[in-house]
Scaffold this motif. Structure first.
Motif, PDB file in Angstrom:
ATOM      1  N   THR A   1       0.833  -1.200   0.000  1.00  0.00           N
ATOM      2  CA  THR A   1       0.000   0.000   0.000  1.00  0.00           C
ATOM      3  C   THR A   1       0.867   1.249   0.000  1.00  0.00           C
ATOM      4  O   THR A   1       2.025   1.230   0.431  1.00  0.00           O
ATOM      5  N   ARG A   2       0.280   2.335  -0.477  1.00  0.00           N
ATOM      6  CA  ARG A   2       1.017   3.587  -0.613  1.00  0.00           C
ATOM      7  C   ARG A   2       1.490   4.086   0.753  1.00  0.00           C
ATOM      8  O   ARG A   2       2.604   4.550   0.905  1.00  0.00           O
ATOM      9  N   ILE A   3       0.625   3.978   1.757  1.00  0.00           N
ATOM     10  CA  ILE A   3       0.992   4.506   3.074  1.00  0.00           C
ATOM     11  C   ILE A   3       2.236   3.797   3.608  1.00  0.00           C
ATOM     12  O   ILE A   3       3.149   4.430   4.141  1.00  0.00           O
ATOM     13  N   GLU A   4       2.291   2.476   3.427  1.00  0.00           N
ATOM     14  CA  GLU A   4       3.457   1.729   3.906  1.00  0.00           C
ATOM     15  C   GLU A   4       4.702   2.142   3.133  1.00  0.00           C
ATOM     16  O   GLU A   4       5.773   2.324   3.701  1.00  0.00           O
ATOM     17  N   ARG A   5       4.549   2.289   1.808  1.00  0.00           N
ATOM     18  CA  ARG A   5       5.712   2.653   1.000  1.00  0.00           C
ATOM     19  C   ARG A   5       6.231   4.033   1.359  1.00  0.00           C
ATOM     20  O   ARG A   5       7.443   4.248   1.438  1.00  0.00           O
ATOM     21  N   THR A   6       5.316   4.983   1.614  1.00  0.00           N
ATOM     22  CA  THR A   6       5.799   6.323   1.956  1.00  0.00           C
ATOM     23  C   THR A   6       6.524   6.307   3.300  1.00  0.00           C
ATOM     24  O   THR A   6       7.567   6.934   3.453  1.00  0.00           O
ATOM     25  N   LEU A   7       5.991   5.572   4.268  1.00  0.00           N
ATOM     26  CA  LEU A   7       6.632   5.548   5.581  1.00  0.00           C
ATOM     27  C   LEU A   7       7.994   4.854   5.524  1.00  0.00           C
ATOM     28  O   LEU A   7       8.945   5.258   6.200  1.00  0.00           O
ATOM     29  N   LEU A   8       8.094   3.799   4.696  1.00  0.00           N
ATOM     30  CA  LEU A   8       9.386   3.128   4.535  1.00  0.00           C
ATOM     31  C   LEU A   8      10.383   4.053   3.855  1.00  0.00           C
ATOM     32  O   LEU A   8      11.571   4.072   4.200  1.00  0.00           O
ATOM     33  N   GLU A   9       9.890   4.831   2.896  1.00  0.00           N
ATOM     34  CA  GLU A   9      10.791   5.754   2.212  1.00  0.00           C
ATOM     35  C   GLU A   9      11.271   6.845   3.176  1.00  0.00           C
ATOM     36  O   GLU A   9      12.435   7.245   3.142  1.00  0.00           O
ATOM     37  N   VAL A  10      10.371   7.304   4.028  1.00  0.00           N
ATOM     38  CA  VAL A  10      10.752   8.303   5.032  1.00  0.00           C
ATOM     39  C   VAL A  10      11.854   7.738   5.928  1.00  0.00           C
ATOM     40  O   VAL A  10      12.859   8.401   6.200  1.00  0.00           O
ATOM     41  N   GLU A  11      11.686   6.488   6.376  1.00  0.00           N
ATOM     42  CA  GLU A  11      12.699   5.906   7.263  1.00  0.00           C
ATOM     43  C   GLU A  11      14.033   5.748   6.542  1.00  0.00           C
ATOM     44  O   GLU A  11      15.099   5.902   7.157  1.00  0.00           O
ATOM     45  N   SER A  12      13.976   5.454   5.251  1.00  0.00           N
ATOM     46  CA  SER A  12      15.225   5.336   4.507  1.00  0.00           C
ATOM     47  C   SER A  12      15.886   6.716   4.339  1.00  0.00           C
ATOM     48  O   SER A  12      17.105   6.845   4.443  1.00  0.00           O
ATOM     49  N   GLN A  13      15.072   7.753   4.121  1.00  0.00           N
ATOM     50  CA  GLN A  13      15.613   9.122   4.091  1.00  0.00           C
ATOM     51  C   GLN A  13      16.291   9.453   5.417  1.00  0.00           C
ATOM     52  O   GLN A  13      17.364  10.072   5.444  1.00  0.00           O
ATOM     53  N   LEU A  14      15.664   9.053   6.505  1.00  0.00           N
ATOM     54  CA  LEU A  14      16.216   9.362   7.829  1.00  0.00           C
ATOM     55  C   LEU A  14      17.543   8.641   8.051  1.00  0.00           C
ATOM     56  O   LEU A  14      18.475   9.201   8.627  1.00  0.00           O
TER      57      LEU A  14
END
Lengths: 288, 334
Positions: free
Chosen positions: B149-162
């Motif tokens: 799902t999009r929400i999971e992908r965005t949150l995973l991308e945020v964590e990778s940015q961090l």
């Protein structure tokens, strides 16, 4: 793994205490289901159902039950047999009633995907075989945990291969016991192979259904579909072998692969030897 | 990090228009040691705030660099991440979570940024939920399912940015708090909200074990991580992993059974009629459950006010009780 000194970038954190014991919900409860999905009340119902089977159908006999630790975590490992295996419920029932300690039974995660049956399985003490689950049960909750290292290779094998131990995975159970700092207690099971012998396997059907195997059992030949639920009344004997303790430091990130493999093979050999001895001494499949 | 104050003094809160950001800003305001509270969001705060300086931004925080430069903040509480996909369209999720965090981190990387610490309000959605999962995720666990799902992908991308940011700027402390499902009358996630429905959805034949966290414990955890200057990842979920059926009973509700097969199809019309929207990432939890190992944050000194059962009970009783426990300023220095 919840390791000590968990802060990866360190420095700021002061570890006043590292609670190794997870805390249960002390709040108001409406059921007695624990964090693993096990319910003592459901177990008690199962105990009433299982007791006649245990005493009169399989006439279970133990040898060396005193070798099962009465406190602290321990990883019980046994040989696995029968198309729909009775060894897990019988071992769990036996230890829970004879020793009064709960036993968590590790099993294929397939159970988690089944409606109804999966829920009953969890309430009865079934836990998906994940290394983190095993570690937490053994180390943090100091529980008795039952594992069949052969997995579905043991229960899926044909009757012609009976009492021939299959590969013990990659020895993961030894590594978990080392990390958790608990002994492995091998238990040889005699009679389980004859409860539901597999005559043939349907590989294509298994692939289609996404299950480990689809067996044709002797029970089904004799009793039709009823054979699925009717194990033969073979005499069941459990022999508990000496607990194996590993002289290694717990909670290491990894253990030498060679050592793990050697220990796993030694346990496998000891179990095979015990099975051979018990087979040689057995006079009748039905009377033992 | 030389010459910086021991305690955070000038704090920027993103998502201050939401219950979460607003509550954090409100608690910080009452701490006399906190010199300035700066709030940014696309909409005005709904929580009454007194001395918070509010800056309106667009949804991807593109003007954050100017705000950070102008206000000389030393700490950021990033409470703007959307974790409830029923409340935001997919396109906006991407703008808000991914681009928003990108702009925030860019603002913190610019020359002259005095920010020494960031606290991020993330979600246990990064772990997913599936049959291969451990029963309790610890912070180092990897998810066993692919994010669908999009929400999971965005949150995973945020964590990778961090993670990239931590590598590039090791002098900045970054704490990521992954919250479990939230219950509360003001702040909640879809499953917490489901427990307020007259009939609560349950997938027939499945009774997963769930762990919740109470809304004020969420705010307190954010304040704790800010005040204690934590870094690293932390799960935030109350003690107790209870069957969904028991939680429904505790909430004083009855179950409404959904078919175990084609669950999503059966729910389609209900979602379209805005009666009940249970997106895939939520349905997976209703099937397999999700447990969080909460010991790392506890070992750092955080104490929960509510267990899972207490949190669910509190939500169901809150209508009768008008006086609610509020977050006190002393939590900041807990």
């Amino acid at each position: 793994m919840p390791v000590e000194g968990a802060n990866p970038r360190g420095g700021e954190l002061i570890h006043l205490r590292q609670p190794s014991q997870p805390e249960p919900d002390a709040g108001p409860r409406r059921s007695d289901v624990d964090g693993w999905g096990r319910s003592q009340r459901v177990r008690d119902v199962f105990a009433r159902l299982y007791e006649p089977l245990y005493r009169h159908w399989f006439r279970v006999e133990w040898e060396g039950l005193d070798k099962v630790p009465t406190d602290g975590g321990a990883l019980l490992v046994a040989n696995h047999a029968g198309a729909i295996p009775v060894d897990a419920p019988l071992l769990m029932h036996g230890i829970e009633t004879e020793l009064g300690r709960p036993v968590y039974g590790l099993a294929d995660r397939l159970f988690r995907t089944l409606p109804v049956a999966g829920t009953i399985w969890a309430r009865a003490g079934g836990v998906a075989a994940h290394p983190d689950n095993a570690y937490r049960l053994l180390h943090d909750e100091r529980a008795l945990t039952l594992d069949f290292p052969e997995g579905t290779k043991g229960t899926g094998k044909l009757f012609t291969e009976r009492y021939q131990l299959q590969r013990f995975g990659r020895g993961g159970f030894v590594e978990i016991a080392m990390r958790a700092g608990v002994p492995v207690v091998p238990i040889a099971v005699m009679g389980s192979e004859e409860t539901m012998p597999t005559i043939a396997r349907f590989e294509a059907a298994a692939r289609l259904l996404g299950v480990p195997y689809v067996p044709l059992t002797a029970n089904m030949l004799l009793l039709g579909p009823l054979g699925l639920f009717t194990p033969f009344p073979a005499k069941i004997r459990f022999r508990v072998l000496d607990p194996v303790r590993f002289d290694v430091k717990p909670d290491q990130p990894r253990y030498p692969k060679g050592r793990v493999h050697t220990e796993a093979e030694a346990i496998r050999a000891a179990l095979q030897q015990a099975l051979n001895d018990m087979l040689a001494a057995r006079q009748s499949v039905w009377l033992g | 990090m030389t010459g910086r104050a021991e305690r955070p003094q000038r704090i920027l809160v993103t998502g201050v228009g939401s219950y979460w950001g607003g509550s954090v800003a409100q608690a910080l305001e009452s701490d006399p040691d906190v010199e300035a509270v700066i709030g940014v969001d696309t909409s005005e705060p709904t929580i009454p705030l007194e001395r918070t300086e509010f800056f309106r931004t667009d949804e991807s925080f593109s003007t954050l660099g100017d705000v950070v430069a102008a206000t000389d903040v030393d700490t950021v509480v990033h409470a703007a991440l959307a974790v409830d996909s029923t409340r935001m369209a997919d396109q906006r999720l991407h703008e808000n979570n991914v681009i928003g965090t990108l702009n925030l981190l860019a603002a913190l990387s610019q020359d002259g940024s005095s920010v020494g610490g960031v606290v991020v309000k993330s979600s246990a959605l990064v772990y997913g939920a599936g049959p291969r999962d451990p029963y309790f995720f610890d912070e180092d666990a990897r998810r066993s399912t692919r994010p669908r799902t999009r929400i999971e992908r965005t949150l995973l991308e945020v964590e990778s940015q961090l993670r990239d940011f931590v590598e590039e700027r090791p002098e900045v402390r970054v704490a990521v708090l992954r919250f479990g499902d939230v219950v509360g009358n003001r702040g909640h996630t879809p499953l917490g909200r489901a427990l307020t429905l007259p009939a609560v959805p349950q997938i027939l034949g499945f009774d997963p074990l769930l762990q919740f966290v109470e809304q004020t414990d969420v705010v307190r955890a954010l304040l704790f991580a800010t005040g204690r200057r934590l870094s690293g990842a932390y799960n935030v979920a109350a003690d107790g992993r209870l069957p969904w059926s028991e939680l429904i009973t505790l909430a004083g509700r009855v179950p409404m059974f959904l078919p175990p097969l084609f669950t999503g199809v059966a729910l389609g019309p209900l979602a379209q009629a805005h009666v009940l929207d249970l997106p895939l990432e939520v349905r997976q939890v209703l099937r397999y459950g999700r447990g969080l190992d909460n010991r790392r944050l506890k070992a750092a000194g955080y104490t929960y006010r509510y267990t899972t059962s207490e949190a669910v009970l509190a939500q169901s009783q809150v209508r009768r009780k008008s006086s609610r426990r509020s977050v006190h300023s002393s939590e900041v220095r807990a």
